[in-house]
Scaffold this active site. Structure first.
Site, PDB file in Angstrom:
ATOM      1  N   GLU A 137       0.882  -1.167   0.121  1.00 14.90           N
ATOM      2  CA  GLU A 137       0.107   0.307  -0.006  1.00 14.90           C
ATOM      3  C   GLU A 137       0.990   1.294  -0.061  1.00 14.90           C
ATOM      4  OE1 GLU A 137      -2.543  -0.757   3.046  1.00 14.90           O
ATOM      5  OE2 GLU A 137      -3.740  -2.094   2.558  1.00 14.90           O
ATOM      6  N   GLU A 161      -3.401  -9.543   0.750  1.00 14.72           N
ATOM      7  CA  GLU A 161      -4.625  -8.751   2.105  1.00 14.72           C
ATOM      8  C   GLU A 161      -5.924  -9.597   1.616  1.00 14.72           C
ATOM      9  OE1 GLU A 161      -4.392  -5.696   4.325  1.00 14.72           O
ATOM     10  OE2 GLU A 161      -1.736  -5.870   4.296  1.00 14.72           O
TER      11      GLU A 161
END
Length: 816
Positions: free
Chosen positions: A421, A488
């Site tokens: 991210e 994720e």
């Protein structure tokens, strides 16, 4: 036969992380974790060898001082760091002169120090390393002297938060001292990889670096043996190497292995590559490298293919901390966690979001996990106020090279992740980092947590944005030739022993700190794109549950339930698999005070499984299983319909209440069976059968009576007196029939006599802010964990567990 036994013995010794090689032959690598001196605070004179440290605390490594502190709302780490303290501290280690060091190359290896470490020897600065997650090595040779030698380490974790999760503080991994000749193989100086792999033959390529630290050129022999798991030498090459003065030179050797024993998640076959440097038939240096032979293919058409067979990655993300021990995780605790994941059916682990300790990768090799090995959380832009982004520009290449070279021999490592991210990065930055990795290792695919499709990655990584309705099919339509992975996926939130009959979404019902403001507006915007989940009942059956706790059913989600995650990975070839968030609850990234975590795990901070652990197990594991939820102790709910959920990998399940059948149901792609059972106390039994009606396995829950005593379950009762071995004690509050009380919260006391010490207590309650290094802990949902570690003395460790008004329980652990 004698030669075979000798080879086997050598292989076993080399697999032991703490074994010292035979004295005066080749290199000696010894662990120096014991008897360090510690001071929590700062003193600039502590680097001097003459500094008076006799009043400092003596301790063994690994050590994390943050987990020893108190949870406080005003600690600067805040909710990101679980409200635990940080600061500055010093460590000192006295090394007495050893004649084996004379005219040798001596180096100290730190597997990890968090963070901003400065290392001194006798007052001389050896170096500084800001990144807390990668190991490093310093040459001590020129500074060692007869008599006392002092290693001093300053650890600066004064600025927090330095990460988006709990990081720990201190020398929290192992430390080693290595003595070798001036002509030697440097740290991470071997690279082993397999090519042209089949069941009948494989090529093993071995590149060996040799350093000449002498002022004259040297002629040496490099002898490399390949040894299989039975101790047999299956290949051998000897190559002469000419070394100019002061130069490090690489030599490549190629071996052909007939009928190789291939490494896989089910058969984790390993080889040892033994490298020897000799001169005039005198051994100068020797290194053993554990490796495996396997072939990996990755494509959107077939997914992840290991040794010619498609493999769905049934994965989980992990942080490096482990409940009551924080980030200073003993090897036994780490192995115990991996054993639980293997039993759940996990075959893949993502190291989030940083390199793990070296022993993790060896365990993954031995146990058969594939690993997405992640280097960094972010890059040039900090994500937490004082994180590694502040140092990234100067240090990323050094740290990344050390990381890749350290781990590239492990067969378990199947792909590199270069970030997670990452904010505000450019395509050129991503390409620059990827190219750098490929220069060090071109044998593995490269991905990124929430890696954007259309960039430079080999595999597109999907975090939460992959959990929205139709996200994966939409991606594949746009990029049909690019494989994807759920880096994720999925995010769900559960608390052991807590249940809800109505579906809960995080944003709507228990927003994270960044969602609190305008959460209703955010929920309305989010609602159309999340997976709809029906409630079990119109009215909540369990209204007593604290809003901060998740449900142990698969109805406590962020965007997508677990069953949809499993279906996507199973049904979409271009999706290699998923890494659920997370395997274990981890400290930090909490809901805000007083929560110390956000219960994303399928196992809690104590390592106790939550209900959905068994959902994964029913779909991922091979051993026959059946599990029913919830427990069957619900005072005040007589006659109320309780949703009973059953998971199994068998054909059908029959449910019985007090011996009376409530019906038999066939398992379907719904992956769970649901009964609504009017509550009455007694015994609830799930009987799982195969397609022929044969009973294969059962699960039974009973109504608990009044608490009368305690029960202890130990993972082992015999340990070595080595100051390392750890016993896990699972403590239950029970009635007079031995049935656990699922709501018990009695204060439990752990008393230890003999050669053992308590290193941590935990109950899994995310709202319990009691300290971890004391001999008491309240039970949570009927359970407590105590960790007992060996000392260096043999004898009986007598452990007594007590609680007010309950019958005490005792267990003996033998240390030898």
């Amino acid at each position: 036969m004698k030669a075979l036994l000798t080879a086997i013995l050598l292989t076993v010794l080399c697999a032991n992380s703490y074994a010292e090689t035979e004295k005066n032959v080749g290199r000696q690598r010894v662990n120096i974790d014991f008897d360090w001196l510690f001071y929590l605070g700062d003193d600039a004179e502590a680097k001097q060898s003459s500094f008076a440290d006799q009043n400092w605390r003596k301790l063994d490594l690994p050590h994390d001082w943050s987990i020893e502190g108190e949870y406080q709302q005003d600690n600067p780490a805040g909710y990101r760091g679980g409200f635990l303290p940080t600061g500055i501290a010093w460590y000192r280690k006295h090394l007495q002169w050893d004649e084996r060091w004379r005219d040798k190359h001596v180096e100290i290896e730190f597997d990890g120090v968090y963070m901003n470490s400065e290392v001194y020897i006798n007052g001389h600065l050896l170096g500084k390393r800001p990144y807390g997650y990668i190991g490093f090595v310093y040459d001590l040779s020129q500074y060692l002297k007869p008599g006392d030698n002092v290693i001093s380490v300053r650890v600066d974790h004064s600025k927090a938060p330095s990460g988006r999760w709990y990081t720990g503080s201190g020398i929290y991994r192992h430390v080693w001292l290595t003595t070798k000749a001036k002509v030697h193989i440097p740290y991470s100086g071997t690279w082993v990889r397999s090519e042209n792999v089949s069941e009948t033959q494989a090529d093993l390529m071995v590149t060996t670096e040799i350093s000449n630290r002498l002022a004259q050129a040297q002629q040496v022999m490099l002898s490399t043996e390949v040894i299989d798991d039975s101790g047999q030498i299956v290949a051998l090459l000897t190559t002469p190497v000419a070394l100019p003065a002061g130069v490090t030179k690489s030599t490549e050797q190629k071996f052909t292995i007939k009928n190789p024993k291939l490494w896989s998640v089910d058969q984790a076959k390993l080889y040892t590559v033994r490298s020897k440097i000799s001169q005039n038939q005198r051994l100068l240096d020797n290194v053993d490298t554990s490796t495996g032979i396997r072939n990996i293919e990755i494509s959107a058409a077939r997914g992840f293919v290991l040794n010619g067979k498609p493999l769905i990655l049934q994965g989980a993300g992990m942080h490096h901390d482990a409940g009551p021990v924080g980030s200073a995780v003993p090897d036994d605790v780490l192995r115990g966690r991996l054993i639980k994941l293997k039993a759940m059916g996990v075959n893949a682990i993502r190291t989030t979001h940083n390199p793990f300790a070296p022993e993790f990768y060896q365990m993954a090799d031995e146990m058969g996990f594939v690993v997405m090995n992640e280097a960094f959380d972010g890059w040039w832009t900090p994500k937490a106020k004082f994180d590694y982004g502040l140092y990234f520009d100067k240090w990323w290449q050094r740290d990344l090279e050390d990381f890749i070279k350290r781990d590239r021999n492990h067969p378990s490592v199947v792909m590199w992740s270069i970030g997670n991210e990452v904010p505000k990065y450019t395509s050129e930055q991503q390409k620059r980092i990827k190219t750098f990795v490929e220069q060090l290792d071109s044998t593995r695919a490269i991905t990124q947590g929430r890696g954007y499709a259309g960039g430079h990655l080999d595999i597109a990584g999907f975090n939460g944005h992959g959990e929205y309705l139709n996200a994966m099919p939409d991606f594949h339509q746009e990029y049909p030739n690019l494989p994807a992975i759920g880096t994720e996926m999925t995010h769900t939130m559960h608390t052991r022993g807590v249940y809800r009959s109505k579906t809960r979404y995080r944003t709507r019902d228990n927003p994270a700190p960044w969602e609190v403001q305008n959460n209703e507006k955010k929920w309305q915007a989010l609602k159309p794109s999340v997976y709809p989940l029906a409630d079990f009942t119109e009215t909540e059956v369990f209204p007593e549950a604290n809003i901060k706790y998740g449900s142990s059913f698969d109805n406590s989600v962020v965007r997508m339930p677990i069953r949809e995650e499993i279906r996507l990975a199973r049904d979409l070839p271009y999706l290699l698999g998923t890494f659920r968030w997370t395997a274990f609850d981890y400290i930090g990234e909490s809901f805000g005070w007083p929560a110390r975590t956000a219960n994303f795990g399928v196992l809690d901070l104590a390592g106790f499984p939550k209900g959905v652990y068994y959902l994964y197990q029913s779909q991922w594991a091979k051993a026959p299983m059946v599990h029913l939820d919830p427990h069957w102790t619900h005072p005040g709910k007589a006659g109320i319909e309780i949703p009973v959920v059953v998971y199994s990998n068998q054909y059908s399940v029959e449910l019985l209440l007090n011996g009376h059948s409530l019906g038999e149901k066939i398992m379907t792609d719904e992956m769970q069976l649901l009964w609504k059972v009017p509550y009455q106390s007694g015994t609830l039994t799930a009987i799982a059968k195969n397609a022929n009606g044969k009973v294969i396995v059962k699960d039974i829950v009973q109504t608990a009576g009044k608490a009368t005593g305690l029960a202890i379950k130990a993972d082992k009762t015999m340990i070595s007196a080595n100051r390392r071995d750890v016993v896990h004690l699972e403590i239950d509050i029970v009635d007079d029939k031995g049935v656990m009380l699922p709501s018990a919260n009695n204060l439990v006391t752990i008393n230890i006599e003999g050669p053992g010490r308590l290193i941590g207590v935990e109950n899994g309650d995310i709202l319990d802010l009691a300290p971890h290094k004391v001999p008491t802990r309240k039970a949570f949902m009927g359970k407590v964990l105590a960790l007992v570690q060996a000392t260096d003395q043999s004898g009986d460790i007598e452990v007594t567990i007590s609680a007010a008004s309950l019958t005490s329980q005792h267990i003996t652990i033998v240390a030898h």
